[in-house]
Design an enzyme around this catalytic site. Structure first.
Site, PDB file in Angstrom:
ATOM      1  N   CYS A 126       0.821  -1.218   0.000  1.00  0.00           N
ATOM      2  CA  CYS A 126       0.000   0.000   0.000  1.00  0.00           C
ATOM      3  C   CYS A 126       0.854   1.267   0.000  1.00  0.00           C
ATOM      4  CB  CYS A 126      -0.935   0.006   1.191  1.00  0.00           C
ATOM      5  SG  CYS A 126      -0.214  -0.618   2.688  1.00  0.00           S
ATOM      6  N   HIS A 234      -2.820   6.002   4.827  1.00  0.00           N
ATOM      7  CA  HIS A 234      -1.388   6.261   5.043  1.00  0.00           C
ATOM      8  C   HIS A 234      -1.039   7.647   4.504  1.00  0.00           C
ATOM      9  CE1 HIS A 234      -1.081   2.196   6.215  1.00  0.00           C
ATOM     10  NE2 HIS A 234      -0.499   1.643   5.154  1.00  0.00           N
TER      11      HIS A 234
HETATM   12  C1  2RA Z   1       1.057  -2.110   6.762  1.00  0.00           C
HETATM   13  N1  2RA Z   1       1.587  -1.969   4.399  1.00  0.00           N
HETATM   14  O1  2RA Z   1       0.539  -0.994   6.663  1.00  0.00           O
HETATM   15  C2  2RA Z   1       1.507  -2.860   5.532  1.00  0.00           C
HETATM   16  C3  2RA Z   1       0.667  -4.059   5.268  1.00  0.00           C
HETATM   17  N2  2RA Z   1      -0.655  -3.748   4.934  1.00  0.00           N
HETATM   18  O2  2RA Z   1       1.228  -2.685   7.840  1.00  0.00           O
END
Ligand code: 2RA
EC number: 1.2.1.11
Length: 329
Positions: A126, A234
């Site tokens: 991601c 994120h």
């Molecule tokens: C996380 N990208 O955010 C990794 C797995 N989804 O922990």
């Protein structure tokens, strides 16, 4: 078209079903697959109820496509068995991403690498997807030399156990820990386990996957991945040094014209991306675009995306859409 969703009862699997329905993917038969303990449970998809089945049952039904989000070990064991019966697997785990025989795809960037022979296709991590969605068009124009990225990652990337830990801590209750430390009112500079070089797997995914997707091993990348008590998506502070100089207005214009990227960038109106507003959306949001005045040809940006959607489910479904549209399945 028969489509299996492996890991259908997990956090990403549920979003995959939601995205498949929203985008009206041409499914004639859905095959929800999960671990043996979930077999027989019912899930709802587009107003119909489907019983969860086990892996071998799903393989025997010979789906055209199987979208996996069930962890690396499960994918390593079962993806080849689906491929053997002719199913095209799109896998969201890290199992196949760096395998030189497997394609690592963000459709807007490199879907053209896919061929009918590709029976196991890797969905990138991601935090990589959202970063390369912004870097790819700029790399074409200005030739990236080096990337320094710090991530501020949602607890949903860890899964439901982390969401529960934050809820418990917020309410002052005890409960199962997804992290070594409290996450409420904290920031943990560790996403995934540490490798020999003292970087985490998450940080090294940003290094290795970026180079593979942009097909350029000369791009230097260094990363610090941090977990924060946020759920919407994120966020990433990205510093990019180019070989060529640029005008910031040209950077904004290129990103405005990039499919799947939304520019939110006006400090006079306090306009910039935030996970609270990215949640549930499929675009990658970029703002705080500004020249790094400490060195030539270098830019700072702030990139935000819903890690469960474009960072996982939507990207995987877009790969499925591409292989259907191009008769690769
Ligand atoms: C996380 N990208 O955010 C990794 C797995 N989804 O922990």
């Amino acid at each position: 078209m028969k489509v299996a969703v492996v890991g259908a009862t997990g956090m990403v699997g549920e979003v995959m079903l939601q995205v498949l329905a929203e985008r009206n993917f041409p499914i004639t038969e859905l095959i929800p697959v999960a671990s043996e303990r979930s077999v027989g449970n019912e899930i709802e998809f587009k107003g119909n109820k489907y019983k969860v089945v086990g892996m071998q049952t799903a393989i025997d039904m010979k789906p055209a496509i199987a979208i996996f989000s069930a962890g690396g070990d499960t994918s390593k064991e079962w993806a080849p068995k689906f491929a053997e019966v002719g199913t095209t697997v799109i896998d969201n785990s890290s199992a196949w991403r760096m395998d030189p025989t497997k394609k690592l795809v963000v459709p807007e960037i490199n879907a053209s690498v896919l061929t009918i022979e590709d029976k196991i296709i890797a969905n990138p991590n991601c935090s990589t997807i959202q970063m390369v969605m912004v870097l790819a068009p700029l790399h074409k124009e200005f030739d990236i030399k080096r990337v320094v990225v710090s991530t501020y990652q949602s607890i949903t990337g860890t899964g439901v156990k982390a969401v529960r830990q934050l809820e418990n801590e917020y309410q002052g209750a005890k409960g199962e820990m997804a992290y070594k430390y409290q996450i409420h009112r904290n920031a943990i500079p560790q996403c995934d386990v540490f490798e020999e070089n003292d970087y985490t797997k998450e940080e090294m995914k940003l290094v290795r996957e970026t180079q593979k997707i942009l097909d350029d091993r000369t791009i230097a990348v260094t990363a610090t991945a941090v977990r924060i008590p946020v759920v919407g998506g994120h966020s990433e502070a990205v510093n990019v040094e180019f070989e060529k100089d640029f005008e910031v207005s040209t950077i904004r214009q290129i990103l405005h014209q990039t499919q799947g990227v939304t520019v939110q960038d006006n400090v006079d109106t306090f306009t910039f991306p935030m996970p609270l507003y990215a949640q549930g959306k499929d675009d990658v949001f970029v703002g705080r675009i500004r020249r790094d005045e400490s060195q030539p040809n270098t830019l700072n940006m702030w990139i935000v995306a819903d890690n469960l959607r474009k960072g996982a489910a939507t990207n995987a479904v877009q790969i499925a859409e591409y292989i259907v549209a191009n008769n690769l399945v």
